[in-house]
Design a protein around this motif. Structure first.
Motif, mmCIF file in Angstrom:
data_model
loop_
_atom_site.group_PDB
_atom_site.id
_atom_site.type_symbol
_atom_site.label_atom_id
_atom_site.label_comp_id
_atom_site.label_asym_id
_atom_site.label_seq_id
_atom_site.Cartn_x
_atom_site.Cartn_y
_atom_site.Cartn_z
ATOM 1 N N HIS A 62 36.451 42.160 32.502
ATOM 2 C CA HIS A 62 36.540 42.522 33.921
ATOM 3 C C HIS A 62 35.918 41.456 34.824
ATOM 4 O O HIS A 62 34.694 41.305 34.865
ATOM 5 C CB HIS A 62 35.837 43.873 34.138
ATOM 6 C CG HIS A 62 35.960 44.412 35.520
ATOM 7 N ND1 HIS A 62 36.929 45.317 35.892
ATOM 8 C CD2 HIS A 62 35.253 44.172 36.646
ATOM 9 C CE1 HIS A 62 36.798 45.615 37.171
ATOM 10 N NE2 HIS A 62 35.779 44.933 37.663
ATOM 11 N N HIS A 64 36.692 39.332 38.859
ATOM 12 C CA HIS A 64 37.529 39.132 40.054
ATOM 13 C C HIS A 64 37.429 37.663 40.445
ATOM 14 O O HIS A 64 36.476 37.271 41.121
ATOM 15 C CB HIS A 64 37.021 39.958 41.248
ATOM 16 C CG HIS A 64 36.907 41.425 41.001
ATOM 17 N ND1 HIS A 64 37.789 42.332 41.512
ATOM 18 C CD2 HIS A 64 36.013 42.151 40.291
ATOM 19 C CE1 HIS A 64 37.440 43.563 41.137
ATOM 20 N NE2 HIS A 64 36.355 43.477 40.400
ATOM 21 N N HIS A 208 38.163 51.060 38.468
ATOM 22 C CA HIS A 208 36.745 51.237 38.823
ATOM 23 C C HIS A 208 36.511 52.740 38.915
ATOM 24 O O HIS A 208 37.348 53.477 39.453
ATOM 25 C CB HIS A 208 36.442 50.624 40.196
ATOM 26 C CG HIS A 208 36.534 49.130 40.240
ATOM 27 N ND1 HIS A 208 37.475 48.456 40.957
ATOM 28 C CD2 HIS A 208 35.765 48.184 39.653
ATOM 29 C CE1 HIS A 208 37.298 47.149 40.822
ATOM 30 N NE2 HIS A 208 36.270 46.963 40.030
ATOM 31 N N HIS A 259 32.272 50.382 35.280
ATOM 32 C CA HIS A 259 30.974 50.853 35.793
ATOM 33 C C HIS A 259 30.600 52.233 35.243
ATOM 34 O O HIS A 259 29.749 52.316 34.380
ATOM 35 C CB HIS A 259 30.886 50.831 37.324
ATOM 36 C CG HIS A 259 31.173 49.492 37.915
ATOM 37 N ND1 HIS A 259 30.485 48.365 37.508
ATOM 38 C CD2 HIS A 259 32.068 49.080 38.856
ATOM 39 C CE1 HIS A 259 30.947 47.320 38.177
ATOM 40 N NE2 HIS A 259 31.903 47.724 38.997
ATOM 41 N N ASP A 310 32.109 41.299 35.919
ATOM 42 C CA ASP A 310 32.601 41.588 37.274
ATOM 43 C C ASP A 310 32.801 40.236 37.972
ATOM 44 O O ASP A 310 32.753 39.184 37.315
ATOM 45 C CB ASP A 310 31.620 42.505 38.034
ATOM 46 C CG ASP A 310 32.369 43.488 38.952
ATOM 47 O OD1 ASP A 310 33.521 43.221 39.308
ATOM 48 O OD2 ASP A 310 31.782 44.523 39.299
HETATM 49 FE FE FE2 Z 1 35.081 45.042 39.693
#
Ligand code: FE2
Ligand code: BEZ
Length: 407
Positions: A62, A64, A208, A259, A310
């Motif tokens: 995961h 971005h 998420h 998460h 993340d």
């Molecule tokens: Fe994320």
């Protein structure tokens, strides 16, 4: 055929000593180097440095990339001020994030041994970089939009991005996939359509989920800090879904939830029963003041999880070893050796199972994706190799994907 030798090799049976691997684009055989050389006399041999440990390439499920330009723009400390700062700076940050910046972050991941990552993409801007990087990329096209009025338009844009990622050349090593932004930001009708699309094409699916206290309060009671946000930007005062309704949409399709820090035990039991998994991003959770995922409960319930970075929108690096060290510090109740082994599993075999790829294990017929790292001295106790790996590795020594050296 190539042969690679290392003092230690991490296999599903544990760390094995003084062995070698014969490989093409996939792992062909594991044996002593003498036996393999005799069998494949023409093979090129790669000799790793003393005290090297050979792992399957690490997997970051995961990330971005499109927020890679963030350094100090976004507000850390608490979820709602962070989300407000995302709305304020999103255009600037995405605009400032060119291919060179994103490629540099792919390279930073390579230097930490990442051979596969899951890229969460809001706009499709990072597709070109993901096609060009030598790593495998699971390209998660993200669906967002809670307002029913714009749902069809947003869904149309989303399917165009899904189609673009489906038409990538095979050489790019891209796997198309789907991401749901969150329970509060996706209307249930388009959510169901996206889940059906994932099922129809057997695409990896991610969402998420229960990242913050604000999200939990909004979904449970229609109250809390998100209330003002929705009033301000969407002129609504009620959430589009509830926690049970959202989870139910994924009932027959194992999904990778990111998460899940604010989930209660009952929710974890549902994740376990439905074979869902969790992306654990400890630094992001800390930086946004979201809390701690109770990893010990995941261990008890047998929930599969991966440690992931993340994006730089809520982190300071995409180095997976920085994230593994943060995990070691955070979960103080779990004995450190046990935790170190679980964490290594989480970024190799567990992550491979989550993404549905034939990687993540040193085993015959798995893809020849490797990360070699070198310990500062011969480990005094071999049962601690996982721990010393996490504590001593800032960058790895070499990386191979499909049998080719990329570092
Ligand atoms: Fe994320
Ligand atoms: C929404 O469409 O509901 C949304 C978009 C961005 C952030 C939060 C919510």
């Amino acid at each position: 055929m190539k042969i690679i030798e290392a003092d230690f090799i991490y296999t599903p049976k544990g760390f094995i000593k003084s062995k070698a691997i014969a490989f093409t684009t996939q792992i062909e055989e594991i044996d002593t180097v003498e036996t393999l050389k005799e069998k494949y006399p023409d093979a090129q041999t790669i000799q790793t440095k003393p005290n090297s440990v050979l792992y399957p390439g690490f997997i970051n499920t995961h990330v971005h990339l499109e927020f890679s330009a963030n350094k100090t723009s976004l507000k850390y400390g608490s979820f709602m001020p962070w989300l407000d700062s995302v709305i304020e700076h999103r255009e600037d940050l995405v605009g400032a994030c060119n291919n060179a910046i994103m490629q540099e972050q792919c390279n930073a991941m390579i230097r930490s041994g990442i051979t596969t990552f899951g890229a969460i993409s809001s706009f499709g801007n990072e597709l070109e970089v993901c096609e060009r990087t030598p790593q495998r990329v699971v390209f998660f096209n993200e669906l967002i939009g809670s307002n029913a009025q714009y749902a069809d338009m947003l869904y149309g844009d989303f399917t165009e991005r899904v189609n673009a990622s489906m038409s990538c050349e095979e050489s790019s090593r891209i796997t198309p996939a789907i991401a749901i932004h969150s329970p509060y930001s996706v209307h249930p009708i388009i959510l169901q359509r996206a889940v059906n699309l994932a099922k129809q094409h057997t695409l990896p699916l991610s969402a998420h989920f229960l990242e913050s206290q604000a999200e939990k309060e909004w979904l449970e009671y229609g109250e809390g800090e998100l209330k003002g946000f929705f009033k301000k930007y969407f002129n609504t005062t009620t959430p589009v879904t509830t926690i049970p309704e959202f989870l139910h949409a994924f009932d027959s399709y194992p999904t990778h939830f990111t998460h899940a820090v604010q989930i209660e035990t009952r929710g974890l039991e549902i994740l376990a029963a439905k074979n869902h998994s969790i992306a654990h991003c400890p630094r992001s959770n800390r930086y946004l003041g979201c809390g701690r995922l109770p990893l010990e409960k995941l261990h008890d319930l047998g929930i599969n999880y991966s440690v992931a970075t993340d994006g730089l929108s809520s982190n300071d690096s995409l180095n997976i070893f920085d994230e593994l060290r943060a995990s070691l510090m955070l979960h103080q109740e779990i004995p450190i050796d046990i935790l170190a082994n679980k964490l290594i599993e989480s970024v190799t075999s567990n992550a491979a199972d989550i993404l549905g790829l034939n990687i993540g294990r040193i085993e015959k017929e798995k893809s020849a994706d490797f990360a070699v790292l070198t310990l500062p001295e011969t480990p005094k106790r071999e049962e601690e190799i996982a721990l010393w790996t996490i504590l001593h590795t800032k960058e790895v020594s070499s990386v191979l994907v499909d049998g080719e050296e990329i570092l």
